[in-house]
Design an enzyme around this catalytic site. Structure first.
Site, PDB file in Angstrom:
ATOM      1  N   ASP A 162     -26.464 -27.847  67.030  1.00  0.00           N
ATOM      2  CA  ASP A 162     -25.764 -26.577  67.108  1.00  0.00           C
ATOM      3  C   ASP A 162     -26.706 -25.538  66.494  1.00  0.00           C
ATOM      4  O   ASP A 162     -27.665 -25.889  65.793  1.00  0.00           O
ATOM      5  CB  ASP A 162     -24.452 -26.658  66.322  1.00  0.00           C
ATOM      6  N   ASP A 189     -25.784 -21.679  65.249  1.00  0.00           N
ATOM      7  CA  ASP A 189     -25.251 -20.859  64.153  1.00  0.00           C
ATOM      8  C   ASP A 189     -24.789 -21.761  63.020  1.00  0.00           C
ATOM      9  O   ASP A 189     -24.028 -22.700  63.229  1.00  0.00           O
ATOM     10  CB  ASP A 189     -24.058 -20.037  64.643  1.00  0.00           C
ATOM     11  N   ASN A 232     -21.767 -23.037  71.126  1.00  0.00           N
ATOM     12  CA  ASN A 232     -20.560 -22.447  71.682  1.00  0.00           C
ATOM     13  C   ASN A 232     -20.632 -20.926  71.772  1.00  0.00           C
ATOM     14  O   ASN A 232     -19.746 -20.292  72.322  1.00  0.00           O
ATOM     15  CB  ASN A 232     -19.333 -22.822  70.836  1.00  0.00           C
TER      16      ASN A 232
END
Lengths: 405, 301
Positions: free
Chosen positions: B25, B27, B59
């Site tokens: 991921d 962030d 996301n």
């Protein structure tokens, strides 16, 4: 390669403690549950067959508790509910008597039911009028009821009008004269709730209409927020730097045509600033029907947006919550056994009436249909049974014959 | 159930040693706001030297992958190309292209698929790049709209919500959301509402459930596998959010590492571990680290 619809919110719903007002944990009405635990309780609500029946008033598993005022649409979808609050004694008794029958109200029955009532509570949209047109026969029916000495009150989830504006509309459309104290709109009730729940001098950040602001004004509650957001810059980073009003201790969500991401941001900031900032919503209606069959998004959408961002549940003042009925009962000496709730929506009007021990009358001039009622009647789910009215009419004009001398 | 062990020492060397690649991921894992997490660029460099793949699955639907490639470079990460980056913006566009332009087509015989996008220019660009046409705001045309796509939209308004609902009255119009995130952290500790809150409004108004492309749903992993053919049993998922990254890893059959430089706290992982709910247990990571810099010692010199 379809995305799997895993329950993202399963974990968050589990982790989130119940809301500060203790109303219980499940997602709001209108959202099919995606909580992992909910799947099990959904089966418990619907199966009926394979599990032993508990005592009357409990679900097939014996563990399910009727959700009362929190059921709303999720019950209508057949997904039932899950853990909620324990039923009040009245609810259990009603469920134990085997459910309501939704009989057509006519003839001798109509005469008897109306004679036996002191007070009638009316929803407005879809019951008394559609848009700016009174439903045919409705003013006459209410005129006869008033002449017969019945107390008439108006109970509406619409937060875009003040009580005074409602009395004007009633007069304009030919209904018997009403005073503001007979009108219980969700805007008025929200202001009343905040007056009770907020410390003196505390303010509310409001996502809502001028009418909602006016009711807060009338209740002496300082407020800010209605209208387009006053933005200190073009980007969210700027908005997050705008100063917060120190006196705000509640976020109130009503119908707001100026709803925007920026206002949602502000609401979230206030809710996160302190642990005791209240989150209140006027109602959960998903849609406001318009003339011609179309609809615009309802307040429920905005409430859901705020609840999702803040990961907490709002206290709802409007139907089917008990609160709006409690407002009526505190203003007038109401005997539930001699009070009829007349409405067009099962998941708001009828549900509230049933859970408050009133006689409920569905009119078919609005949202809900007889097919929906039959579906609920035939289900084994006690939560869905709470959506079934005692009686129905095609329109409230059908009451006229029973009111002739 | 996973046991949320602190990953270090011999276990760290073993876990990284046997991995062919890592999914990150972005962030809260590689960077927070405009600053790279200290040691993160070095970790990626060491992974490259060790011959391990590094791919990125985010996301965040604000940026196109081209913009993300620039961001990686600006924050000091070298060698990350757009093709390595799977954002929910890209994958939502791919999803729409797959469902609207292939076999099933637009369903109404028209050659062009039109999408009403609630989101910024980054998301809109990805949808255009996928060969789809965008519906303008306030547009009242008679042409059918084939999908409503809800992404991070800081210009969201009641009017756009009403417009989306009007399109969704047609049951053939799909409702798709880029991700379910309810909020995102800002660098000063505040939170900003996420796509999930906007999607909730659209779902409530329309009575429809959105198809959610982003984590924890597995579609983005399908995109990764299609492009790079990775083996889940030899791939690690590294993320900072239990409800998205870690659950995504579980859903895709990956071992998961929680890093504590972002959203989720260790206490939350432990609370999930202690719960009775199967859904909660699925969000417990196999391992955790305080920051991904702690993974560096697991790689050979």
């Amino acid at each position: 390669m379809n995305p799997s619809l895993t329950g993202y919110y399963a974990g968050r719903a589990w982790l989130a403690a119940g809301p500060p007002n203790g109303l219980g944990r499940p997602p709001a009405a209108g959202q099919p549950r995606r909580v992992g635990g909910g799947a099990a309780s959904r089966l418990a609500n619907e199966s009926g067959g394979s599990r032993p029946r508990g005592k009357a008033g409990k679900g097939p598993s014996g563990r399910f508790r009727p959700m009362g005022a929190r059921v709303g649409r999720s019950a209508a979808n057949g997904s039932g509910g899950g853990a909620g609050f324990a039923p009040k004694r009245g609810e259990e008794a009603m469920a134990a008597t085997g459910g309501r029958r939704c009989r057509r109200l006519e003839g001798e029955t109509a005469r008897a039911v109306l004679a036996n009532a002191d007070t009638l509570l009316f929803d407005c949209d879809g019951v008394l009028w559609r848009g700016e047109a009174a439903l045919s026969g409705a003013p006459a029916a209410l005129g006869r009821l008033a002449a017969a000495g019945k107390r008439l009150c108006y109970v509406t989830n619409n937060s875009s009008r003040t009580r005074v504006a409602y009395t004007e509309k009633l007069r304009r459309l030919g209904f018997p004269p009403a005073e503001p104290r007979h009108v219980f709109g969700s805007a008025f009730c929200a202001a009343r709730y905040l007056r009770q729940a907020l410390p003196p001098g505390a303010a509310a950040y409001v996502l809502g209409s001028p009418a909602l602001a006016a009711e807060l004004e009338a209740a002496g509650i300082p407020h800010l927020g209605p209208g387009p957001a006053a933005l200190p810059g073009p980007a969210p980073a700027d908005w997050a730097q705008a100063p917060l009003e120190p006196a705000v201790r509640a976020v109130l969500v009503g119908f707001d045509e100026h709803f925007s991401y920026a206002k949602l941001c502000q609401a979230l900031r206030y809710l996160l600033r302190g642990p005791d900032c209240l989150l209140v919503g006027t109602n959960r209606d998903h849609r406001l029907p318009l003339e011609g069959g179309s609809a615009i998004p309802g307040t429920g959408c905005l409430v859901k947006a705020v609840e999702t961002a803040a990961e907490r549940e709002a206290f709802i003042v409007g139907k089917p919550s008990r609160y709006i009925f409690d407002c009526v009962a505190s203003e007038f000496d109401i005997d539930p056994a001699r009070t009829i709730m007349v409405g067009d929506r099962l998941d708001t009007d009828i549900l509230m009436g049933n859970t408050c021990g009133l006689t409920t009358l569905l009119t078919l001039t609005g949202v809900s249909t007889l097919e929906e009622v039959r579906g609920h009647q035939e289900s084994d789910c006690p939560a869905r049974q709470s959506l079934v009215p005692d009686y129905y009419v095609d329109s409230i004009a059908d009451l006229l014959p029973a009111l002739e001398d | 159930m996973a046991s949320c062990r602190r990953l270090s020492g011999a276990a760290l060397r073993e876990v990284l040693g046997s991995a062919q690649g890592l999914l990150f991921d972005c962030d809260g894992v590689l960077w927070a706001g405009e600053s790279a997490v200290p040691g993160a660029p070095e970790l990626l460099e060491r992974l490259q030297r060790s011959g391990k793949a590094a791919l990125f699955v985010s996301n965040n639907s604000r940026r196109s992958v081209a913009e993300l490639e620039l961001r990686f470079s600006r924050l000091g990460f070298r060698g990350v190309r757009a093709e390595h980056v799977f954002s929910s913006a890209l994958c939502s566009a791919l999803f729409l292209r797959q469902h609207l332009l292939s076999g099933g087509g637009a369903g109404d015989g028209s050659a062009v698929s039109r999408v009403f996008v609630l989101g910024g220019e980054g998301l809109r660009g990805e949808v255009r790049n996928a060969g789809l046409r965008l519906v303008g705001e306030g547009e009242q045309g008679a042409e059918q709209v084939h999908a409503v796509l809800v992404g991070y939209d800081d210009q969201f308004t009641f009017a756009k919500l009403a417009q989306a609902c009007a399109y969704l009255r047609d049951p053939r119009c799909m409702l798709v959301a880029t991700d379910p995130d309810p909020w995102h952290p800002l660098s000063d500790g505040q939170r900003t509402p996420g796509t999930g809150s906007l999607t909730a409004a659209v779902e409530t108004a329309s009575g429809r459930k959105a198809l959610v492309v982003g984590k924890p749903n597995t579609y983005m992993f399908d995109c990764i596998v299609e492009r790079f053919g990775i083996d889940p049993s030899r791939t690690l998922m590294v993320g900072d959010r239990l409800e998205t990254d870690i659950l995504f890893g579980k859903n895709c059959g990956l071992s998961t590492i929680l890093t504590l430089t972002g959203v989720s706290r260790l206490e939350e992982a432990l609370a999930y571990m202690a719960s009775d709910s199967a859904a909660a247990k699925d969000m417990v990571p196999n391992y955790y680290v305080n920051s991904i810099a702690e993974l560096i010692p697991g790689l050979d010199e």
